[in-house]
Design a protein around this motif. Structure first.
Motif, PDB file in Angstrom:
ATOM      1  N   ARG A 126       3.558   9.391   4.911  1.00  0.00           N
ATOM      2  CA  ARG A 126       3.377   9.824   3.531  1.00  0.00           C
ATOM      3  C   ARG A 126       2.640   8.797   2.680  1.00  0.00           C
ATOM      4  O   ARG A 126       2.453   9.002   1.487  1.00  0.00           O
ATOM      5  CB  ARG A 126       4.738  10.178   2.933  1.00  0.00           C
ATOM      6  N   GLY A 127       2.202   7.696   3.282  1.00  0.00           N
ATOM      7  CA  GLY A 127       1.342   6.739   2.594  1.00  0.00           C
ATOM      8  C   GLY A 127       2.029   5.584   1.903  1.00  0.00           C
ATOM      9  O   GLY A 127       1.398   4.852   1.142  1.00  0.00           O
ATOM     10  N   ALA A 128       3.312   5.374   2.166  1.00  0.00           N
ATOM     11  CA  ALA A 128       4.029   4.271   1.524  1.00  0.00           C
ATOM     12  C   ALA A 128       3.564   2.934   2.094  1.00  0.00           C
ATOM     13  O   ALA A 128       3.304   2.810   3.287  1.00  0.00           O
ATOM     14  CB  ALA A 128       5.531   4.431   1.713  1.00  0.00           C
ATOM     15  N   GLY A 129       3.504   1.942   1.217  1.00  0.00           N
ATOM     16  CA  GLY A 129       3.114   0.601   1.632  1.00  0.00           C
ATOM     17  C   GLY A 129       4.274  -0.208   2.180  1.00  0.00           C
ATOM     18  O   GLY A 129       4.075  -1.193   2.891  1.00  0.00           O
ATOM     19  N   SER A 130       5.495   0.179   1.853  1.00  0.00           N
ATOM     20  CA  SER A 130       6.678  -0.492   2.382  1.00  0.00           C
ATOM     21  C   SER A 130       7.870   0.449   2.303  1.00  0.00           C
ATOM     22  O   SER A 130       7.850   1.444   1.575  1.00  0.00           O
ATOM     23  CB  SER A 130       6.966  -1.782   1.607  1.00  0.00           C
TER      24      SER A 130
END
Length: 166
Positions: A126-130
């Motif tokens: 879903r594109g989360a960085g962390s």
């Protein structure tokens, strides 16, 4: 097997999927069995409306998803994944795992690992960085588990119980 059908999970395999309303009694039962810090949740039918309202609110929020882990078809774990944007890191999308719980009867059988592997993959998809989560400082077994799952212990958290500070 019909075309396009998925094969059945292997015997003893843990699957993770979005929770359905009919999973709610099993989820509440798991939450109510966690009493390390006193009784905070209740499987008493008189309290069930509170959980139904919360389930509906989570289901209506596109930033939140409630998941269950199944072992041989039975709900044996749960967690919520929350995604939100922050201004830091140039407006990064961040993910938070909340209310991570495994049925005490099946701890050590890969349920938690399957849930965290799924949470990491889903946050990444879903594109989360962390992905972060909080765990009570006295849950030493949980801390070892999360570190083994690839999480780094690098934050100190603070919390205030707003109900107690009216």
């Amino acid at each position: 097997m019909s075309p396009g059908a998925s094969p059945a999970p292997a015997q003893g395999a843990v699957t993770v999927e979005e929770a359905r309303r009919e999973d709610l009694p099993a989820i509440v039962s798991i939450l109510a069995r966690e009493t390390m810090f006193g009784v905070r949740d209740s499987a008493d039918p008189a309290d069930y409306a509170d959980y139904e309202r919360a389930f509906d609110a989570i289901a209506a929020d596109p930033r939140c998803t409630l998941y269950v882990a199944r072992l041989e078809g039975r709900v044996v774990g749960t967690f919520q994944l929350i995604l939100f944007h922050a201004l830091l890191r140039h407006g990064a999308l961040l993910a938070h795992a909340e209310a991570v719980q495994v049925d005490p009867d099946v701890r050590g059988k890969g349920v938690g690992s399957a849930m965290m592997e799924f949470a990491i993959a889903e946050a990444r998809r879903r594109g989360a960085g962390s992905l972060q989560l909080a765990s009570n400082k006295l849950r030493f077994d949980a801390h070892r588990f999360y570190e083994k799952a690839g999480f780094e212990k690098r934050l100190d958290g603070f919390k205030i119980d707003l109900a107690a500070h009216g």
